[in-house]
Design a protein around this motif. Structure first.
Motif, PDB file in Angstrom:
ATOM      1  N   SER A   2      68.917   7.467 -91.320  1.00  0.00           N
ATOM      2  CA  SER A   2      69.146   6.115 -90.824  1.00  0.00           C
ATOM      3  C   SER A   2      67.947   5.623 -90.023  1.00  0.00           C
ATOM      4  O   SER A   2      67.584   4.448 -90.069  1.00  0.00           O
ATOM      5  CB  SER A   2      70.415   6.073 -89.974  1.00  0.00           C
ATOM      6  N   THR A   3      67.330   6.551 -89.248  1.00  0.00           N
ATOM      7  CA  THR A   3      66.136   6.183 -88.485  1.00  0.00           C
ATOM      8  C   THR A   3      64.998   5.789 -89.417  1.00  0.00           C
ATOM      9  O   THR A   3      64.302   4.796 -89.181  1.00  0.00           O
ATOM     10  CB  THR A   3      65.694   7.359 -87.590  1.00  0.00           C
ATOM     11  N   LEU A   4      64.806   6.554 -90.487  1.00  0.00           N
ATOM     12  CA  LEU A   4      63.765   6.238 -91.462  1.00  0.00           C
ATOM     13  C   LEU A   4      64.035   4.884 -92.100  1.00  0.00           C
ATOM     14  O   LEU A   4      63.110   4.081 -92.284  1.00  0.00           O
ATOM     15  CB  LEU A   4      63.696   7.333 -92.520  1.00  0.00           C
ATOM     16  N   PHE A   6      65.749   2.300 -90.866  1.00  0.00           N
ATOM     17  CA  PHE A   6      65.536   1.223 -89.893  1.00  0.00           C
ATOM     18  C   PHE A   6      64.050   1.018 -89.625  1.00  0.00           C
ATOM     19  O   PHE A   6      63.539  -0.112 -89.673  1.00  0.00           O
ATOM     20  CB  PHE A   6      66.269   1.557 -88.589  1.00  0.00           C
ATOM     21  N   ASP A   7      63.341   2.113 -89.353  1.00  0.00           N
ATOM     22  CA  ASP A   7      61.908   2.004 -89.055  1.00  0.00           C
ATOM     23  C   ASP A   7      61.131   1.576 -90.294  1.00  0.00           C
ATOM     24  O   ASP A   7      60.164   0.816 -90.203  1.00  0.00           O
ATOM     25  CB  ASP A   7      61.374   3.347 -88.543  1.00  0.00           C
ATOM     26  N   PRO A  95      57.825   5.354 -80.917  1.00  0.00           N
ATOM     27  CA  PRO A  95      58.927   6.267 -81.290  1.00  0.00           C
ATOM     28  C   PRO A  95      59.556   5.869 -82.621  1.00  0.00           C
ATOM     29  O   PRO A  95      60.703   5.431 -82.697  1.00  0.00           O
ATOM     30  CB  PRO A  95      59.912   6.099 -80.126  1.00  0.00           C
ATOM     31  N   VAL A  96      58.776   5.994 -83.697  1.00  0.00           N
ATOM     32  CA  VAL A  96      59.265   5.653 -85.033  1.00  0.00           C
ATOM     33  C   VAL A  96      59.105   6.861 -85.945  1.00  0.00           C
ATOM     34  O   VAL A  96      58.295   7.756 -85.672  1.00  0.00           O
ATOM     35  CB  VAL A  96      58.497   4.445 -85.631  1.00  0.00           C
ATOM     36  N   SER A  97      59.856   6.870 -87.011  1.00  0.00           N
ATOM     37  CA  SER A  97      59.749   7.947 -87.988  1.00  0.00           C
ATOM     38  C   SER A  97      58.331   7.998 -88.550  1.00  0.00           C
ATOM     39  O   SER A  97      57.734   6.976 -88.865  1.00  0.00           O
ATOM     40  CB  SER A  97      60.752   7.712 -89.121  1.00  0.00           C
ATOM     41  N   ARG A  98      57.792   9.180 -88.673  1.00  0.00           N
ATOM     42  CA  ARG A  98      56.419   9.329 -89.156  1.00  0.00           C
ATOM     43  C   ARG A  98      56.285   8.914 -90.622  1.00  0.00           C
ATOM     44  O   ARG A  98      55.207   8.557 -91.072  1.00  0.00           O
ATOM     45  CB  ARG A  98      55.952  10.786 -88.976  1.00  0.00           C
ATOM     46  N   ALA A 100      57.899   6.344 -91.862  1.00  0.00           N
ATOM     47  CA  ALA A 100      58.251   4.924 -91.983  1.00  0.00           C
ATOM     48  C   ALA A 100      57.059   4.063 -92.361  1.00  0.00           C
ATOM     49  O   ALA A 100      57.196   3.129 -93.162  1.00  0.00           O
ATOM     50  CB  ALA A 100      58.863   4.429 -90.672  1.00  0.00           C
TER      51      ALA A 100
END
Length: 260
Positions: A2-4, A6-7, A95-98, A100
């Protein structure tokens, strides 16, 4: 995941804004294939055994794939530009997924390519190209084309992060123009010398081009060709899988760790 998502969506928006703010580059990249279609279709077509309209129908899928392969160049240049200007280092501090950032860049590139394909196809229709296959086969052809563009963009992103220089990326990217010349994108490979025909038919562009010609109904699969061209859809999917399996992890790792 989900983080990936969104980012990645945020980075996709960034890339699309970047495209919007550089309309000259977009216009150039979208008009170049049309110019090549008109030039090759009316100049080369008269020099080949194929009649003009037949050659233009043969040429349209080849130019579509050659344009998709240019994802290497655009991906490389944009990634190198971000590194060279310090944008990548600033994004790494967030602070984002690498994954992304490269995912957003590759996805935005595919969207821009899909939009740019429409005017090219309209010009193709105007000069005599037609979709002779079914609607489902045409959709499959476009999907295969965009998958190949996505895979090529990932290769370009990794190379751009590796070069870390806009100038080096531009010089290396220009070499990608040779790839379609060593394929069946512009001419049939039947009459090439044996060794050169083998090289051309193992070129991923040849498999994709043959697959599009077959799915669009523009030309049959040639007999006696190497495996990727003799089985063009399977060969195209195999090449895309190889490119993605190699360059997605390399690109993400290179972005996450920089020079390390």
């Amino acid at each position: 995941m989900s983080t990936l998502a969104f980012d990645g969506t945020a980075m996709l928006g960034r890339q699309l804004l970047r495209v919007r703010n550089n309309p000259a580059l977009v216009i150039l990249t979208q008009t170049m294939p049309i110019s090549m279609l008109l030039f090759f279709g009316y100049v080369f077509g008269s020099a080949l055994a194929m009649p003009g309209a037949e050659y233009r129908s043969f040429l349209v899928p080849g130019l579509l794939v050659a344009t998709a392969a240019n994802g290497i160049m655009t991906g490389m240049f944009q990634a190198a530009q971000d590194v060279h200007r310090g944008v990548t280092d600033r994004l790494r501090t967030l602070p984002v997924s690498r994954a992304a950032v490269p995912v957003g860049q590759a996805t935005a590139d595919v969207i821009v390519t899909a939009v740019g394909t429409v005017p090219f196809l309209l010009v193709g229709l105007a000069v005599g190209w037609r979709i002779e296959g079914s609607a489902l086969e045409a959709v499959a052809a476009v999907g295969l084309l965009l998958l190949f563009r996505f895979a090529c963009t990932w290769a370009g992103i990794f190379l751009g992060l590796l070069t870390r220089s806009e100038e080096a990326a531009g010089q290396l990217g220009s070499a990608t123009f040779m790839l379609p010349l060593l394929s069946n994108a512009y001419i049939p490979t039947d009459n090439l010398p044996g060794w050169l025909r083998t090289i051309a038919e193992w070129n991923p562009i040849s498999a994709l081009t043959t697959a599009l010609r077959d799915l669009f109904g523009n030309a049959p699969v040639p007999e006696g060709a190497a495996w990727p061209v003799a089985h063009p859809v399977a060969g195209s999917l195999a090449w895309c899988a190889v490119l993605l399996a190699v360059f997605v992890p390399l690109g993400v790792r290179r972005y996450a760790h920089g020079e390390g």
